[in-house]
Write an enzyme that holds these catalytic residues in place. Structure first.
Site, PDB file in Angstrom:
ATOM      1  N   HIS A 244      21.277  25.684  35.623  1.00 33.55           N
ATOM      2  CA  HIS A 244      20.854  26.115  34.281  1.00 33.55           C
ATOM      3  C   HIS A 244      21.556  25.279  33.218  1.00 33.55           C
ATOM      4  O   HIS A 244      20.967  24.923  32.201  1.00 33.55           O
ATOM      5  CB  HIS A 244      21.208  27.589  34.046  1.00 33.55           C
TER       6      HIS A 244
ATOM      7  N   ASP B 216      25.149  41.253  39.480  1.00 34.45           N
ATOM      8  CA  ASP B 216      24.098  40.270  39.208  1.00 34.45           C
ATOM      9  C   ASP B 216      22.993  40.380  40.276  1.00 34.45           C
ATOM     10  O   ASP B 216      23.166  41.044  41.302  1.00 34.45           O
ATOM     11  CB  ASP B 216      24.700  38.864  39.167  1.00 34.45           C
TER      12      ASP B 216
ATOM     13  N   SER C  52      15.975  35.144  40.308  1.00 39.29           N
ATOM     14  CA  SER C  52      16.846  35.525  41.425  1.00 39.29           C
ATOM     15  C   SER C  52      16.633  36.972  41.846  1.00 39.29           C
ATOM     16  O   SER C  52      16.903  37.327  42.993  1.00 39.29           O
ATOM     17  CB  SER C  52      18.316  35.335  41.042  1.00 39.29           C
TER      18      SER C  52
ATOM     19  N   ASP D  67      22.324  30.278  45.554  1.00 40.30           N
ATOM     20  CA  ASP D  67      21.463  30.560  44.408  1.00 40.30           C
ATOM     21  C   ASP D  67      21.164  29.268  43.647  1.00 40.30           C
ATOM     22  O   ASP D  67      22.072  28.582  43.189  1.00 40.30           O
ATOM     23  CB  ASP D  67      22.135  31.582  43.483  1.00 40.30           C
TER      24      ASP D  67
ATOM     25  N   GLU E 283      27.129  34.869  48.757  1.00 41.98           N
ATOM     26  CA  GLU E 283      26.340  34.064  47.824  1.00 41.98           C
ATOM     27  C   GLU E 283      27.188  33.002  47.142  1.00 41.98           C
ATOM     28  O   GLU E 283      28.231  33.304  46.564  1.00 41.98           O
ATOM     29  CB  GLU E 283      25.696  34.946  46.742  1.00 41.98           C
TER      30      GLU E 283
HETATM   31 ZN    ZN Z   1      18.972  31.283  37.731  1.00 39.58          ZN
END
Ligand code: ZN
Ligand code: NAG
Ligand code: NAG
Ligand code: NAG
Length: 498
Positions: free
Chosen positions: A286, A134, A83, A35, A277
């Site tokens: 981020h 998530d 995402s 990710d 993941e």
């Molecule tokens: Zn993100």
């Protein structure tokens, strides 16, 4: 002569033909998502590791050996995806809007590759380092209009929707949406009063909630499926901060999942589907935190290595595809730090000196008890945090002031710390959000026919070269004979609106 020429001018059908993959043959499909990892994250991690371990210039990551193509990541609603839409592109093989979890642009539930394979008799698993509710794991195992509906996502993941239970193994974080907010120990954040973990156990799930219980799984040999492993209330800590006595690594989680799923399908004519993941590469992006990010990428690379080893030792036809949903942070491995023309360099040694993430030290500052005593507070910031945790000795009084000014918010102050590291390592960031740069596709298989298809181009639905993200989902469906539209029909009654 004429005949020969005609023959030469005709397109050769032989070399253009890719043998069909026998979709009914027993298979394992391992889909891996990094990710928020763009190409620059790999440059960063590679150079960092070469510096740290004193390796040669041509020393590369495990992933680097398996590059096959790249993926264009836009969603139906924006050139810059999130995402949720990114994962739905893989799971349902269709473009949807930012925020969409296993639903199409009209907010209608779309069948996923995980569900399609479950219906065929495969076992299925999800292994992540963030909350299991998530976006990425959710888009394979639930259907909701918006990613924030995590309470409902958890219910779907345990089988409370028209298909029944589609997931056999869960390992990750995110207990929060399985416990009510009223939970006495403060683990919960569900809006209702349900305790989904108790319900799951009543319905036959084995629950694993800490490191000791995880270790009792004996590397995956001592598991009864379905398994619900929730090892944190929220995210599993960044690898740079992780206490291995409390939380397993992603590679350890993966090993348990591979062992358990292959053992449980040993006598079946169907294999397993596993989603893995490296969730928090995105978070480090981020946070604009290069020291955390290189460790996340390297932890993922170790997990990838486990998968490669599994494939090479397996006598079941197995394929792994690893890609990203998007890039995060607009990361670049160079940064101009003064008005004069920049030197051509970046400094991995600065990342090596830092032993904690910005998030970790920001919490430490936020929780510091003596903020009123400014002199003491500044000394703490300088000595305990910047020198000891971040390994930076030439900090300025302006930087200490900035920390003090932002100390009331973990989110604000973590950017101050991460900037201290980013500027000194000359790592550049262009956003706190995502970017639209293409991301890499990696793959490995022990099957000649899958390999031939993988390495064919777009015309043959392979993954060589540059692709739309949905083609990766189409590839998984095509080699397994999953008809995603048929799956869509079987989940029509799913409750999905907020
Ligand atoms: Zn993100
Ligand atoms: C196997 O798992 C069970 C719980 O399901 C546990 O009681 C037992 O101790 C485990 N065995 C080993 C050798 O860890
Ligand atoms: C790393 O930390 C050491 C010890 O605190 C310090 O002497 C050195 O200057 C630091 N290196 C960098 C690149 O910041
Ligand atoms: C701190 O030291 C690094 C080299 O380790 C240098 O690049 C940077 O300019 C210095 N920063 C300050 C504020 O002195």
């Amino acid at each position: 002569m004429f005949v020969v020429l005609v023959f030469l001018l005709l397109p050769s059908t032989k070399t253009n033909t890719v043998p069909e993959v026998d979709s009914s043959k027993k298979k394992n499909v391992i889909f891996m998502v990094t990710d928020g990892m763009g190409p620059a994250s790999l440059s960063l991690a590679r150079s960092f590791r070469q510096h740290r371990d004193n390796l040669a210039i041509d020393d590369v990551l495990e992933l680097d050996h398996y590059l096959v193509g790249s993926s264009r990541t836009r969603s139906s609603s924006s050139l810059v995806t999130d995402s949720a839409a990114g994962a739905t592109a893989f799971s349902c093989a269709l473009k949807s809007y930012n925020g969409a979890i296993g639903v199409d642009p009209h907010k209608q539930p779309c069948g996923t590759i995980l569900e399609g394979l479950k219906l065929q008799g495969y076992l299925t698993g999800l292994v992540v380092t963030t909350r299991i509710t998530d976006a990425t794991p959710a888009a394979f195992s639930s259907h909701v209009d918006y990613r924030f509906q995590e309470d409902l996502i958890a219910e779907h993941q345990l089988g409370e929707y028209p298909l029944g239970r589609a997931v056999d193994l869960i390992i990750g974080g995110g207990r929060c949406h399985f416990y009510p907010t009223s939970d006495a120990e403060g683990h919960g954040c569900r809006a209702d009063s349900r305790n989904l973990i108790e319900d799951a156990q009543k319905n036959g799930w084995q629950y694993v909630g800490d490191r000791a219980q995880f270790d009792a799984l004996q590397g995956g040999k001592n598991i009864s499926l379905p398994l619900l492993g929730l090892l944190a209330d929220g995210d599993i800590p960044y690898d740079i901060d992780r206490d291995s006595k409390v939380h397993p690594s992603l590679a350890e989680q993966v090993k348990v999942a591979l062992t358990a799923l292959s053992e449980a399908t040993k006598d079946s004519d169907k294999g397993f589907f596993l989603l893995i993941e490296g969730s928090r590469i995105d978070h480090a992006g981020h946070h604009n935190d290069p020291a955390a990010q290189v460790r996340e990428v390297l932890a993922y690379d170790k997990a990838f290595q486990e998968v490669i080893k599994f494939i090479d030792e397996s006598d079941v036809e197995t394929v792994a595809i690893s890609t990203s949903d998007h890039e995060t942070g607009g990361l670049v491995t160079a940064r101009q730090i003064s008005p004069s023309y920049p030197d051509y360099l970046w400094r991995p040694e600065v990342l090596l000196n830092s032993t904690h993430s910005g998030e970790y030290v920001a919490r430490k500052v936020f929780n510091y008890k003596h903020k009123d005593d400014l002199k003491k507070f500044k000394k703490f910031i300088a000595e305990e945090i910047i020198e000891k945790d971040l390994g930076v000795t030439n900090y300025t009084s302006e930087e200490i002031e900035l920390v003090v000014e932002n100390a009331a918010s973990v989110n604000d102050v973590l950017y101050v710390f991460n900037n201290i590291i980013s500027v000194r390592s000359q790592t550049g960031w262009t956003t706190h959000g995502h970017s639209a740069v293409d991301v890499n596709i990696y793959a490995h298989t022990n099957s000649e026919s899958i390999k031939a298809k993988l390495l064919s181009n777009k015309a043959h639905h392979g993954l060589l070269g540059n692709h739309e993200n949905i083609e990766i989902g189409e590839f998984m469906a095509s080699i397994t004979g999953v008809d995603l539209e048929e799956v869509t029909t079987s989940i029509q009654g799913t409750k999905h609106s907020p």
